[in-house]
Write a protein that holds these residues in place. Structure first.
Motif, PDB file in Angstrom:
ATOM      1  N   ARG A 220       0.836  -1.204   0.000  1.00  0.00           N
ATOM      2  CA  ARG A 220       0.000   0.000   0.000  1.00  0.00           C
ATOM      3  C   ARG A 220       0.872   1.256   0.000  1.00  0.00           C
ATOM      4  O   ARG A 220       0.612   2.202  -0.746  1.00  0.00           O
ATOM      5  N   ALA A 221       1.912   1.274   0.823  1.00  0.00           N
ATOM      6  CA  ALA A 221       2.801   2.445   0.894  1.00  0.00           C
ATOM      7  C   ALA A 221       3.480   2.687  -0.454  1.00  0.00           C
ATOM      8  O   ALA A 221       3.550   3.827  -0.923  1.00  0.00           O
ATOM      9  N   ILE A 222       3.963   1.634  -1.082  1.00  0.00           N
ATOM     10  CA  ILE A 222       4.623   1.784  -2.379  1.00  0.00           C
ATOM     11  C   ILE A 222       3.621   2.221  -3.440  1.00  0.00           C
ATOM     12  O   ILE A 222       3.915   3.093  -4.271  1.00  0.00           O
ATOM     13  N   ALA A 223       2.423   1.652  -3.423  1.00  0.00           N
ATOM     14  CA  ALA A 223       1.395   2.030  -4.403  1.00  0.00           C
ATOM     15  C   ALA A 223       1.027   3.509  -4.262  1.00  0.00           C
ATOM     16  O   ALA A 223       0.902   4.223  -5.266  1.00  0.00           O
ATOM     17  N   LEU A 224       0.876   3.973  -3.031  1.00  0.00           N
ATOM     18  CA  LEU A 224       0.557   5.386  -2.818  1.00  0.00           C
ATOM     19  C   LEU A 224       1.726   6.280  -3.219  1.00  0.00           C
ATOM     20  O   LEU A 224       1.524   7.374  -3.758  1.00  0.00           O
ATOM     21  N   PHE A 225       2.930   5.815  -2.957  1.00  0.00           N
ATOM     22  CA  PHE A 225       4.107   6.566  -3.401  1.00  0.00           C
ATOM     23  C   PHE A 225       4.079   6.710  -4.924  1.00  0.00           C
ATOM     24  O   PHE A 225       4.297   7.791  -5.464  1.00  0.00           O
ATOM     25  N   LEU A 226       3.823   5.614  -5.633  1.00  0.00           N
ATOM     26  CA  LEU A 226       3.806   5.658  -7.093  1.00  0.00           C
ATOM     27  C   LEU A 226       2.660   6.516  -7.616  1.00  0.00           C
ATOM     28  O   LEU A 226       2.814   7.227  -8.623  1.00  0.00           O
ATOM     29  N   LEU A 227       1.513   6.484  -6.941  1.00  0.00           N
ATOM     30  CA  LEU A 227       0.389   7.341  -7.328  1.00  0.00           C
ATOM     31  C   LEU A 227       0.783   8.810  -7.226  1.00  0.00           C
ATOM     32  O   LEU A 227       0.554   9.592  -8.154  1.00  0.00           O
ATOM     33  N   GLN A 228       1.401   9.183  -6.109  1.00  0.00           N
ATOM     34  CA  GLN A 228       1.794  10.593  -5.976  1.00  0.00           C
ATOM     35  C   GLN A 228       2.858  10.957  -7.009  1.00  0.00           C
ATOM     36  O   GLN A 228       2.882  12.072  -7.502  1.00  0.00           O
ATOM     37  N   LEU A 229       3.716   9.993  -7.364  1.00  0.00           N
ATOM     38  CA  LEU A 229       4.742  10.262  -8.369  1.00  0.00           C
ATOM     39  C   LEU A 229       4.115  10.531  -9.739  1.00  0.00           C
ATOM     40  O   LEU A 229       4.563  11.416 -10.476  1.00  0.00           O
ATOM     41  N   VAL A 230       3.055   9.815 -10.075  1.00  0.00           N
ATOM     42  CA  VAL A 230       2.336  10.050 -11.332  1.00  0.00           C
ATOM     43  C   VAL A 230       1.711  11.447 -11.322  1.00  0.00           C
ATOM     44  O   VAL A 230       1.799  12.187 -12.312  1.00  0.00           O
ATOM     45  N   LEU A 231       1.072  11.806 -10.212  1.00  0.00           N
ATOM     46  CA  LEU A 231       0.482  13.145 -10.108  1.00  0.00           C
ATOM     47  C   LEU A 231       1.564  14.224 -10.181  1.00  0.00           C
ATOM     48  O   LEU A 231       1.373  15.271 -10.809  1.00  0.00           O
ATOM     49  N   ASN A 232       2.699  13.967  -9.567  1.00  0.00           N
ATOM     50  CA  ASN A 232       3.829  14.880  -9.631  1.00  0.00           C
ATOM     51  C   ASN A 232       4.285  15.044 -11.086  1.00  0.00           C
ATOM     52  O   ASN A 232       4.502  16.160 -11.556  1.00  0.00           O
ATOM     53  N   ALA A 233       4.422  13.926 -11.779  1.00  0.00           N
ATOM     54  CA  ALA A 233       4.891  13.949 -13.170  1.00  0.00           C
ATOM     55  C   ALA A 233       3.925  14.697 -14.085  1.00  0.00           C
ATOM     56  O   ALA A 233       4.335  15.245 -15.105  1.00  0.00           O
ATOM     57  N   ALA A 234       2.650  14.742 -13.726  1.00  0.00           N
ATOM     58  CA  ALA A 234       1.651  15.409 -14.561  1.00  0.00           C
ATOM     59  C   ALA A 234       1.667  16.927 -14.408  1.00  0.00           C
ATOM     60  O   ALA A 234       1.218  17.646 -15.307  1.00  0.00           O
ATOM     61  N   TRP A 235       2.176  17.433 -13.287  1.00  0.00           N
ATOM     62  CA  TRP A 235       2.024  18.861 -13.006  1.00  0.00           C
ATOM     63  C   TRP A 235       2.746  19.755 -14.006  1.00  0.00           C
ATOM     64  O   TRP A 235       2.143  20.687 -14.564  1.00  0.00           O
ATOM     65  N   SER A 236       4.014  19.549 -14.257  1.00  0.00           N
ATOM     66  CA  SER A 236       4.757  20.427 -15.181  1.00  0.00           C
ATOM     67  C   SER A 236       4.182  20.414 -16.593  1.00  0.00           C
ATOM     68  O   SER A 236       4.043  21.485 -17.202  1.00  0.00           O
ATOM     69  N   PRO A 237       3.835  19.242 -17.141  1.00  0.00           N
ATOM     70  CA  PRO A 237       3.198  19.283 -18.464  1.00  0.00           C
ATOM     71  C   PRO A 237       1.879  20.058 -18.468  1.00  0.00           C
ATOM     72  O   PRO A 237       1.561  20.735 -19.450  1.00  0.00           O
ATOM     73  N   LEU A 238       1.135  19.987 -17.371  1.00  0.00           N
ATOM     74  CA  LEU A 238      -0.109  20.757 -17.303  1.00  0.00           C
ATOM     75  C   LEU A 238       0.186  22.254 -17.183  1.00  0.00           C
ATOM     76  O   LEU A 238      -0.335  23.057 -17.960  1.00  0.00           O
ATOM     77  N   PHE A 239       1.013  22.616 -16.213  1.00  0.00           N
ATOM     78  CA  PHE A 239       1.256  24.029 -15.927  1.00  0.00           C
ATOM     79  C   PHE A 239       2.117  24.670 -17.010  1.00  0.00           C
ATOM     80  O   PHE A 239       1.717  25.654 -17.632  1.00  0.00           O
TER      81      PHE A 239
END
Length: 162
Positions: free
Chosen positions: A84-103
């Motif tokens: 669960r901890a690793i899955a949540l870490f990877l989820l936040q990493l995906v959201l992190n990766a999306a921010w610069s392309p969006l902004f």
């Protein structure tokens, strides 16, 4: 046997760092061309730091993130809590990766704001889940969540002012 264990440990650490710093590199490729033009032309809150601060802070944070992920993977016994901890870490990493392309890439300031708010929630859940299996890994993510909270105020201010 000890050499094999050391190789596995080192390989896992390298993989975690490459993953996180790879995201940083992609963010830089998307961000850098927009700094002098589009971003410079935006009205920004008074608490916006100079542009040179961002890569320095983010590099340190991505290294901490990589080591935190490594600790979850390498130092914790396989369990549902670790998964669960690793899955949540990877989820936040995906959201992190999306921010610069969006902004920076799409100039979608408000979509980026929605993403960074979701990112804050995901990091918070990742910290809580990590604390159940490795407290040090969880603490390594605290500077990250604090910086993202600050970055979210900048994103919100820019969305409001532009």
């Amino acid at each position: 046997m000890k050499i094999v264990q050391q190789f596995r440990t080192t390989t896992r650490l390298a993989a975690c760092l490459v993953l996180c710093l790879g995201i940083a590199a992609v963010q830089g490729v998307v961000t850098r061309p927009e700094i002098a033009g589009w971003y410079a032309g935006l009205v920004k809150p008074s608490w916006t730091p100079p542009p040179f601060v961002f890569p320095v802070v983010w590099t340190a944070l991505y290294i901490l993130m990589g080591v935190a992920l490594w600790r979850l993977w390498e130092r914790c016994e396989p369990s549902t809590a670790r998964t669960r901890a690793i899955a949540l870490f990877l989820l936040q990493l995906v959201l992190n990766a999306a921010w610069s392309p969006l902004f920076f890439g799409a100039h979608a300031i408000r979509f980026a704001l929605a993403d960074i708010i979701a990112l804050l929630v995901a990091i918070s859940f990742a910290i809580a889940a990590s604390a159940r299996v490795d407290r040090l890994a969880a603490w390594m993510l605290v500077p990250y969540v604090l910086w993202v909270a600050y970055a979210a105020t900048l994103n919100a201010g820019i969305a409001w002012m532009n």
